[in-house]
Design an enzyme around this catalytic site. Structure first.
Site, PDB file in Angstrom:
ATOM      1  N   ASN A 180     -48.595 100.565  41.979  1.00 28.90           N
ATOM      2  CA  ASN A 180     -48.471 100.534  40.525  1.00 28.90           C
ATOM      3  C   ASN A 180     -47.022 100.399  40.054  1.00 28.90           C
ATOM      4  O   ASN A 180     -46.723 100.667  38.909  1.00 28.90           O
ATOM      5  CB  ASN A 180     -49.088 101.826  39.955  1.00 28.90           C
ATOM      6  CG  ASN A 180     -49.237 101.784  38.454  1.00 28.90           C
ATOM      7  OD1 ASN A 180     -49.645 100.778  37.896  1.00 28.90           O
ATOM      8  ND2 ASN A 180     -48.878 102.875  37.810  1.00 28.90           N
ATOM      9  N   SER A 237     -51.033  92.066  36.066  1.00 30.42           N
ATOM     10  CA  SER A 237     -50.868  91.955  34.618  1.00 30.42           C
ATOM     11  C   SER A 237     -51.556  90.682  34.157  1.00 30.42           C
ATOM     12  O   SER A 237     -51.676  89.721  34.932  1.00 30.42           O
ATOM     13  CB  SER A 237     -49.382  91.871  34.271  1.00 30.42           C
ATOM     14  OG  SER A 237     -49.192  91.509  32.912  1.00 30.42           O
ATOM     15  N   ILE A 296     -50.750  97.282  26.622  1.00 32.91           N
ATOM     16  CA  ILE A 296     -51.069  98.696  26.766  1.00 32.91           C
ATOM     17  C   ILE A 296     -49.954  99.497  26.081  1.00 32.91           C
ATOM     18  O   ILE A 296     -48.772  99.178  26.221  1.00 32.91           O
ATOM     19  CB  ILE A 296     -51.177  99.098  28.259  1.00 32.91           C
ATOM     20  CG1 ILE A 296     -52.198  98.212  29.002  1.00 32.91           C
ATOM     21  CG2 ILE A 296     -51.528 100.583  28.396  1.00 32.91           C
ATOM     22  CD1 ILE A 296     -53.620  98.282  28.485  1.00 32.91           C
ATOM     23  N   TYR A 304     -41.320  88.126  36.264  1.00 31.66           N
ATOM     24  CA  TYR A 304     -42.400  89.110  36.155  1.00 31.66           C
ATOM     25  C   TYR A 304     -43.750  88.436  36.401  1.00 31.66           C
ATOM     26  O   TYR A 304     -44.575  88.937  37.185  1.00 31.66           O
ATOM     27  CB  TYR A 304     -42.354  89.752  34.765  1.00 31.66           C
ATOM     28  CG  TYR A 304     -43.384  90.827  34.550  1.00 31.66           C
ATOM     29  CD1 TYR A 304     -43.213  92.096  35.088  1.00 31.66           C
ATOM     30  CD2 TYR A 304     -44.517  90.593  33.780  1.00 31.66           C
ATOM     31  CE1 TYR A 304     -44.147  93.100  34.873  1.00 31.66           C
ATOM     32  CE2 TYR A 304     -45.462  91.584  33.562  1.00 31.66           C
ATOM     33  CZ  TYR A 304     -45.270  92.838  34.109  1.00 31.66           C
ATOM     34  OH  TYR A 304     -46.203  93.819  33.898  1.00 31.66           O
ATOM     35  N   ALA A 305     -43.986  87.298  35.763  1.00 24.76           N
ATOM     36  CA  ALA A 305     -45.257  86.581  35.932  1.00 24.76           C
ATOM     37  C   ALA A 305     -45.461  86.166  37.388  1.00 24.76           C
ATOM     38  O   ALA A 305     -46.564  86.296  37.922  1.00 24.76           O
ATOM     39  CB  ALA A 305     -45.306  85.363  35.009  1.00 24.76           C
ATOM     40  N   ALA A 306     -44.410  85.671  38.023  1.00 28.04           N
ATOM     41  CA  ALA A 306     -44.517  85.251  39.430  1.00 28.04           C
ATOM     42  C   ALA A 306     -44.865  86.443  40.324  1.00 28.04           C
ATOM     43  O   ALA A 306     -45.704  86.342  41.219  1.00 28.04           O
ATOM     44  CB  ALA A 306     -43.220  84.599  39.883  1.00 28.04           C
ATOM     45  N   LYS A 335     -46.400  89.248  39.461  1.00 28.90           N
ATOM     46  CA  LYS A 335     -47.745  89.741  39.180  1.00 28.90           C
ATOM     47  C   LYS A 335     -48.817  88.751  39.637  1.00 28.90           C
ATOM     48  O   LYS A 335     -49.892  89.162  40.086  1.00 28.90           O
ATOM     49  CB  LYS A 335     -47.889  90.082  37.693  1.00 28.90           C
ATOM     50  CG  LYS A 335     -46.980  91.246  37.256  1.00 28.90           C
ATOM     51  CD  LYS A 335     -47.273  92.521  38.035  1.00 28.90           C
ATOM     52  CE  LYS A 335     -46.462  93.705  37.589  1.00 28.90           C
ATOM     53  NZ  LYS A 335     -46.893  94.965  38.201  1.00 28.90           N
TER      54      LYS A 335
END
Length: 179
Positions: A26, A78, A124, A91-93, A95
């Site tokens: 996490n 995500s 969230i 971040y996208a890569a 996740k």
């Protein structure tokens, strides 16, 4: 995010002769920046924390779970890993990488009764999102942010026996944001 640290952590579990039923990866950081401005050092920090740490821990956990022929590994990805987002390439890569890792590991471990899945939370209500203005938040059909407890409930479901026939899946907890 260091392989030797993951090994030490799981060695302590082995030394104490403990069973490992569930691993939830996490951790996550973001270094928001357009690709043309993102430094290699920032990219490494995001990939090390978000993806490599999960890889190292999952590999060690799988070794323990294989002995008992059961277990559940869960990655927190995500919705950005599914859709991408401007200014969040690293971040996208990372996740999206967790989703690929979950699916690959699920295929490798399914015959040994070890399930591997991913959660893909959307907007969230956390410290990370509280500083973002509502105008910049994506459209969510449920018209509210999710609560951390809602993500936790999904994690408990995927980690527990009620999901004993679910592996290699991505569960979106996003109020309908990505559909």
């Amino acid at each position: 995010s260091r392989e030797e640290e993951a090994e030490k952590l799981f060695d302590s579990i082995r030394e104490r002769k403990l069973n490992l039923d569930v691993l939830i990866c996490n951790s996550g950081i973001s270094r928001d920046s357009l690709v043309l401005r993102l430094s290699g050092q920032e990219l490494d920090a995001v990939l090390d924390t978000n993806l490599k740490s999960a890889f190292y821990c999952a590999r060690q956990a799988a070794r323990l779970m294989l002995r008992r022929r059961e277990g559940s590994i869960l990655f927190t990805s995500s919705v950005v890993g599914l859709t991408g987002h401007e200014g969040q390439a690293a971040y996208a890569a990372s996740k999206a990488g967790l989703i690929g890792l979950a699916k690959s590991l699920a295929r490798e471990l399914a015959a040994r009764n070890i399930r591997v899945n991913a959660l893909a939370p959307g907007w969230i209500d956390t410290e990370m999102t509280r500083g973002i203005s509502r105008e910049k938040m994506p459209f969510v059909p449920m018209q509210r942010p999710g609560r951390p407890e809602e993500v936790a409930e999904a994690a408990l479901f995927l980690a527990g026996s009620k999901s004993s026939y679910i592996t290699g899946q991505v569960l979106q907890i996003d109020g309908g944001m990505v559909m």
